[in-house]
Design an enzyme around this catalytic site. Structure first.
Site, PDB file in Angstrom:
ATOM      1  N   HIS A 265       0.826  -1.200   0.000  1.00  0.00           N
ATOM      2  CA  HIS A 265       0.000   0.000   0.000  1.00  0.00           C
ATOM      3  C   HIS A 265       0.873   1.267   0.000  1.00  0.00           C
ATOM      4  O   HIS A 265       0.746   2.128  -0.872  1.00  0.00           O
ATOM      5  CB  HIS A 265      -0.920  -0.022   1.230  1.00  0.00           C
ATOM      6  CG  HIS A 265      -1.848   1.133   1.331  1.00  0.00           C
ATOM      7  ND1 HIS A 265      -3.164   1.061   0.939  1.00  0.00           N
ATOM      8  CD2 HIS A 265      -1.670   2.406   1.760  1.00  0.00           C
ATOM      9  CE1 HIS A 265      -3.749   2.235   1.129  1.00  0.00           C
ATOM     10  NE2 HIS A 265      -2.858   3.069   1.633  1.00  0.00           N
ATOM     11  N   GLU A 266       1.778   1.335   0.952  1.00  0.00           N
ATOM     12  CA  GLU A 266       2.638   2.524   1.030  1.00  0.00           C
ATOM     13  C   GLU A 266       3.559   2.588  -0.184  1.00  0.00           C
ATOM     14  O   GLU A 266       3.880   3.670  -0.669  1.00  0.00           O
ATOM     15  CB  GLU A 266       3.447   2.526   2.339  1.00  0.00           C
ATOM     16  CG  GLU A 266       2.596   2.566   3.614  1.00  0.00           C
ATOM     17  CD  GLU A 266       1.528   3.667   3.643  1.00  0.00           C
ATOM     18  OE1 GLU A 266       1.776   4.754   3.086  1.00  0.00           O
ATOM     19  OE2 GLU A 266       0.445   3.440   4.211  1.00  0.00           O
ATOM     20  N   HIS A 269       1.751   4.499  -2.788  1.00  0.00           N
ATOM     21  CA  HIS A 269       1.830   5.949  -2.549  1.00  0.00           C
ATOM     22  C   HIS A 269       3.206   6.468  -2.986  1.00  0.00           C
ATOM     23  O   HIS A 269       3.331   7.534  -3.582  1.00  0.00           O
ATOM     24  CB  HIS A 269       1.645   6.254  -1.063  1.00  0.00           C
ATOM     25  CG  HIS A 269       0.221   6.177  -0.575  1.00  0.00           C
ATOM     26  ND1 HIS A 269      -0.800   6.913  -1.142  1.00  0.00           N
ATOM     27  CD2 HIS A 269      -0.353   5.476   0.443  1.00  0.00           C
ATOM     28  CE1 HIS A 269      -1.943   6.661  -0.481  1.00  0.00           C
ATOM     29  NE2 HIS A 269      -1.694   5.787   0.469  1.00  0.00           N
ATOM     30  N   GLU A 295      -4.872   7.594  -2.933  1.00  0.00           N
ATOM     31  CA  GLU A 295      -5.353   6.306  -2.430  1.00  0.00           C
ATOM     32  C   GLU A 295      -5.623   5.346  -3.589  1.00  0.00           C
ATOM     33  O   GLU A 295      -5.484   4.140  -3.456  1.00  0.00           O
ATOM     34  CB  GLU A 295      -6.606   6.547  -1.582  1.00  0.00           C
ATOM     35  CG  GLU A 295      -6.848   5.523  -0.522  1.00  0.00           C
ATOM     36  CD  GLU A 295      -5.725   5.413   0.504  1.00  0.00           C
ATOM     37  OE1 GLU A 295      -5.641   4.368   1.158  1.00  0.00           O
ATOM     38  OE2 GLU A 295      -4.917   6.360   0.656  1.00  0.00           O
TER      39      GLU A 295
HETATM   40 ZN    ZN Z   1      -3.141   5.154   1.912  1.00  0.00          ZN
END
Ligand code: ZN
Length: 502
Positions: A265-266, A269, A295
């Protein structure tokens, strides 16, 4: 005119640098700083932020922006400089409407409220948080009133803090449509056979978990020459420059999912931030388009890639090799079913792909009711539980794992904190579907565990632009469509129909 533009950029660079300094201070606080540093660090961050705010709202910046109107009109709309002038002017005009004292009072409130929340949540003491929430409703309404003429109270908050360009009414309508699809899907899954997932909760040594996660995000394209990973309590990504984009994670040795998916997830980003063109560096354009757009990228890499079968066909053998004792006897299908297990659960951040949005949407709706005075802060816990039971079929046994579980309403303006999560999920499927259609090589590569074509498409269509376009515009330019739940619903339907034999 060129000299005016140069002067504007020089002023914006100072602001950018101060904001980066503040980010370093925050990163350090969340990773290595001893607890004793808390009070002084809060002052330091506030001092640097104040300086950045003062420099940005300087009348000279406003004057330059006025003088640059003709240049902006002469340049192509999507040129870097026209975008810079346009977006900076909008930021500026918003920033000067909010009195410095107001934000000071707000930050003091947040500090106290957050402190009390850290006590009240474990103590399951909702009553104690009611006055803080009441005050937060007032702060949020007062903030909105700096921008008269809004349709919903949340609109100025969404514009300022999260997902500029989307109106609360529009988001509510989209969310209502999505909810209509998700509630029956979750119910049908609840009636199906549960996959076995006990093996995800065996003992997985920390260092091995960290090494595997990092190996995957490197394969995605996360550049460790311009990044690094550290440990924290609540994973986040932070940017000090396009040459220094850092991710953080946390590890639970008895839960393989936690660090792995947080890292993917990170990593998503971070790919976004590392992909911003270096020419935009030092300006307000050198970051992602919005909370939702950001997101969309974290969720794309975490879920559409990282929880897909095609991904694990390549990476499961590598995972098994690292954890042969724990996973040696587990088949790919068993593993794939386990990491995609759908189960109504109490905690938003631990929810699966299907139920996650139900957590987000009910919060967004309650926020609107609070802001519009249709719901009193004292009644939020009951309203939360009633809606939770309606949408997820379970009733929170207490407020600790119910309405008190997230700090958002106790540490952030209402209305803007949640919508980005679900907007991002919706957008992720739109971006991903378009990429696959436009570049067939992406699918071929993914079967080999290679992501260059996907990463390349995303860089060209999204990351490289930074904040040049607002999210609705970025999405439409990249995918040819405005925000639509269809690709996302199709994705979930296809995936979970197969997984659960629906
Ligand atoms: Zn996030």
């Amino acid at each position: 005119m060129e000299s005016k533009l140069k002067e504007l950029k020089a002023r914006l660079l100072e602001v950018y640098d101060l904001e980066a300094v503040s980010s370093v201070l925050q990163w350090d606080q969340a990773t290595y700083m001893p607890a004793g540093g808390t009070r002084a660090r809060a002052q330091q961050i506030r001092a640097v932020r104040q300086l950045a705010h003062d420099k940005f709202t300087d009348v000279a910046v406003g004057r330059l922006l006025d003088e640059l109107r003709t240049l902006e009109q002469d340049l192509p709309y999507d040129s870097d400089d026209a975008s810079l002038i346009r977006i900076t002017r909008e930021d500026y005009e918003r920033a000067i409407r909010v009195p410095t004292d107001f934000m000071g009072d707000f930050h003091s409130h947040v500090a106290e409220s957050y402190q009390e929340w850290t006590r009240a949540r474990p103590a399951d003491d909702f009553e104690a948080m009611v006055p803080y929430l009441e005050r937060m409703v007032e702060f949020s309404r007062d903030f909105a009133d700096f921008f008269p003429g809004y349709e919903s109270v949340a609109d100025p908050l969404i514009d300022y803090f999260a997902d500029e360009g989307y109106k609360a009414s529009e988001v509510q309508a989209i969310f209502a449509d999505l909810r209509e699809q998700l509630v029956p899907m979750a119910e049908a899954i609840a009636d199906s056979v549960e996959p076995e997932d006990e093996f995800l909760y065996r003992h997985f040594p920390k260092e091995e978990q960290l090494a595997f996660g990092l190996e995957v995000v490197k394969r995605f394209g996360y550049d460790l020459e311009r990044g690094r990973q550290d440990l924290t309590h609540h994973p986040f990504t932070t940017t000090f420059s396009t040459g220094d984009v850092r991710i953080t994670t946390r590890v639970h040795e008895n839960d393989l999912r936690s660090a792995l998916f947080a890292t993917l997830h990170e990593g998503g980003h971070a790919l976004y931030e590392q992909g911003v063109r270096t020419k935009l560096e030092g300006t307000p354009l050198a970051r992602g388009a919005s909370a939702g757009a950001h997101e969309s990228q974290s969720r794309l890499w975490e879920n559409l890639v990282g929880r897909s079968r095609v991904f694990w066909e390549v990476f499961f053998p590598a995972l098994q090799a690292r954890f042969s004792e724990q996973l040696g006897a587990v088949s790919l299908d068993e593993f794939y079913a386990a990491i995609n297990k759908v189960e109504p659960s109490l905690i938003r951040v631990e929810a699966d792909e299907v139920t996650y949005n139900l957590h987000v949407m009910l919060r967004f709706d309650l926020e609107q009711e609070l802001l519009e005075g249709r719901l009193a802060a004292a009644d939020v816990a009951d309203a939360y539980n009633a809606r939770f039971e309606q949408d997820l079929g379970i009733t929170p046994p207490d407020n600790r794992d119910g309405v008190l579980q997230d700090m958002h309403w106790f540490g952030h303006f209402l209305g803007a904190g949640y919508l980005g999560y679900t907007l991002g999920n919706i957008m992720s499927a739109q971006f991903f579907g378009t990429a696959l259609r436009q570049r067939p090589r992406i699918s071929d590569e993914m079967r080999e565990g290679v992501f260059d074509a996907l990463h390349g498409w995303l860089r060209e269509e999204a990351y490289g632009h930074g904040r040049k376009f607002k999210a609705p515009e970025l999405l439409e330019r990249a995918t040819g469509q405005p925000l639509s739940i269809e690709p996302y619903v199709d994705y979930l339907t296809e995936k979970y129909t197969a997984l659960y034999n629906l």
